[in-house]
Write a protein that holds these residues in place. Sequence first.
Motif, PDB file in Angstrom:
ATOM      1  N   SER A   1       0.828  -1.202   0.000  1.00  0.00           N
ATOM      2  CA  SER A   1       0.000   0.000   0.000  1.00  0.00           C
ATOM      3  C   SER A   1       0.863   1.253   0.000  1.00  0.00           C
ATOM      4  O   SER A   1       2.040   1.213   0.375  1.00  0.00           O
ATOM      5  N   HIS A   2       0.276   2.370  -0.418  1.00  0.00           N
ATOM      6  CA  HIS A   2       0.963   3.652  -0.355  1.00  0.00           C
ATOM      7  C   HIS A   2       0.311   4.582   0.654  1.00  0.00           C
ATOM      8  O   HIS A   2       0.510   5.796   0.609  1.00  0.00           O
ATOM      9  N   LYS A   3      -0.470   4.036   1.541  1.00  0.00           N
ATOM     10  CA  LYS A   3      -0.997   4.812   2.658  1.00  0.00           C
ATOM     11  C   LYS A   3      -0.037   4.684   3.841  1.00  0.00           C
ATOM     12  O   LYS A   3       0.591   3.629   4.020  1.00  0.00           O
ATOM     13  N   VAL A   4       0.054   5.751   4.640  1.00  0.00           N
ATOM     14  CA  VAL A   4       1.062   5.814   5.706  1.00  0.00           C
ATOM     15  C   VAL A   4       0.436   6.329   6.999  1.00  0.00           C
ATOM     16  O   VAL A   4      -0.421   7.220   6.977  1.00  0.00           O
ATOM     17  N   VAL A   5       0.888   5.780   8.111  1.00  0.00           N
ATOM     18  CA  VAL A   5       0.559   6.316   9.434  1.00  0.00           C
ATOM     19  C   VAL A   5       1.876   6.663  10.123  1.00  0.00           C
ATOM     20  O   VAL A   5       2.848   5.893  10.056  1.00  0.00           O
TER      21      VAL A   5
ATOM     22  N   HIS B   1       7.074   6.895  -5.511  1.00  0.00           N
ATOM     23  CA  HIS B   1       7.202   7.423  -6.867  1.00  0.00           C
ATOM     24  C   HIS B   1       8.127   6.552  -7.711  1.00  0.00           C
ATOM     25  O   HIS B   1       7.882   6.334  -8.893  1.00  0.00           O
ATOM     26  N   LYS B   2       9.198   6.068  -7.088  1.00  0.00           N
ATOM     27  CA  LYS B   2      10.174   5.267  -7.825  1.00  0.00           C
ATOM     28  C   LYS B   2       9.591   3.923  -8.281  1.00  0.00           C
ATOM     29  O   LYS B   2      10.087   3.308  -9.206  1.00  0.00           O
ATOM     30  N   LEU B   3       8.521   3.501  -7.587  1.00  0.00           N
ATOM     31  CA  LEU B   3       7.900   2.220  -7.938  1.00  0.00           C
ATOM     32  C   LEU B   3       6.913   2.344  -9.092  1.00  0.00           C
ATOM     33  O   LEU B   3       6.466   1.343  -9.640  1.00  0.00           O
ATOM     34  N   VAL B   4       6.535   3.600  -9.413  1.00  0.00           N
ATOM     35  CA  VAL B   4       5.537   3.795 -10.463  1.00  0.00           C
ATOM     36  C   VAL B   4       6.130   3.523 -11.842  1.00  0.00           C
ATOM     37  O   VAL B   4       7.217   3.969 -12.139  1.00  0.00           O
TER      38      VAL B   4
ATOM     39  N   ILE C   1       8.886  11.725   4.253  1.00  0.00           N
ATOM     40  CA  ILE C   1       9.014  12.234   2.884  1.00  0.00           C
ATOM     41  C   ILE C   1       9.775  11.238   2.011  1.00  0.00           C
ATOM     42  O   ILE C   1       9.410  10.994   0.852  1.00  0.00           O
ATOM     43  N   LYS C   2      10.821  10.630   2.559  1.00  0.00           N
ATOM     44  CA  LYS C   2      11.568   9.608   1.808  1.00  0.00           C
ATOM     45  C   LYS C   2      10.676   8.436   1.438  1.00  0.00           C
ATOM     46  O   LYS C   2      10.794   7.865   0.341  1.00  0.00           O
ATOM     47  N   LEU C   3       9.793   8.063   2.344  1.00  0.00           N
ATOM     48  CA  LEU C   3       8.890   6.947   2.067  1.00  0.00           C
ATOM     49  C   LEU C   3       7.981   7.276   0.899  1.00  0.00           C
ATOM     50  O   LEU C   3       7.795   6.447  -0.007  1.00  0.00           O
ATOM     51  N   PHE C   4       7.444   8.464   0.858  1.00  0.00           N
ATOM     52  CA  PHE C   4       6.601   8.849  -0.281  1.00  0.00           C
ATOM     53  C   PHE C   4       7.415   8.957  -1.567  1.00  0.00           C
ATOM     54  O   PHE C   4       6.929   8.583  -2.643  1.00  0.00           O
TER      55      PHE C   4
END
Length: 271
Positions: free
Chosen positions: A148-152, A268-271, A261-264
């Motif tokens: 997933s690309h959702k984050v807590v 992008h790199k996975l897209v 921010i690095k996680l987000f």
Amino acid sequence: MEDPQIINPGTSIATPKVIIMMADYGHDPTETAVPWAAFKTAGYEISIATQNSQVPRCDNKMLQGVTQKLLSHQKQGATKDVVAKYKQMQQSEEMLHPLSWSAPDFSLDPYDLVLFPGGHEKSVRQVIESPTVHKLMLDYFPKTKKPSHKVVAAVCHGVMVLSESKDANGRSIIHDCVTTALPTRFEKTAYWGTRAFLGDYYKTFGHGSENVQESVTKALASPAQFKSSLNPGPFVVEDENYNYISARYPGDAVLFAEEIIKLFESFHKLV
């Protein structure tokens, strides 16, 4: 402007949507304003939510007066840089017009990041103990399971919102995660170092209540899942199976924001 790429329902990674969940009063200004400023610089879309759309205020003892100076010497009060960031945050549209997390139609689904800042002032119990917030997180947190690309993300007492979000069987949403939070030694040092002039100010649930580390650890499958460092230098923890990032105290705030921010950016790199 092109439509952002949609990876999961309700998740746009082109411009991450952030919601900062706050009590009406009492959050730590460093743990709130530093991530807010970093996300603003990164171009994120930010919302703030309080229980009934009350404009939130951070802990005034950490922001001004004699207590700010005394607490700054103990690396707890807000620095001049943080005070400046907090003043900017106070004037932002999201701070002046917060959403209501108790509204019947409120949902966390539109957001890519749900952030819980910390704070030990007793008023933050409004969010830590909220059945409404617990229900929201019981729904949202499982949606952060990778890929997933959702984050807590949560820092200090903010982690207690997650440890206290439990299902019908009493199982916390972070039961299987690795996490950090305010270490017992940090909490005791701050408490006993200020008790003479601030009483039990540093004990969110009052004198004699269990420490944050103890409370969070009890919600985990194993005590080994609680990760910490007594080095005052920046320290954060990221879970391997969920997009969940945690930190200990104000001294971690800059690194905490950077790692989110690095996680987000990695998405992008996975897209």
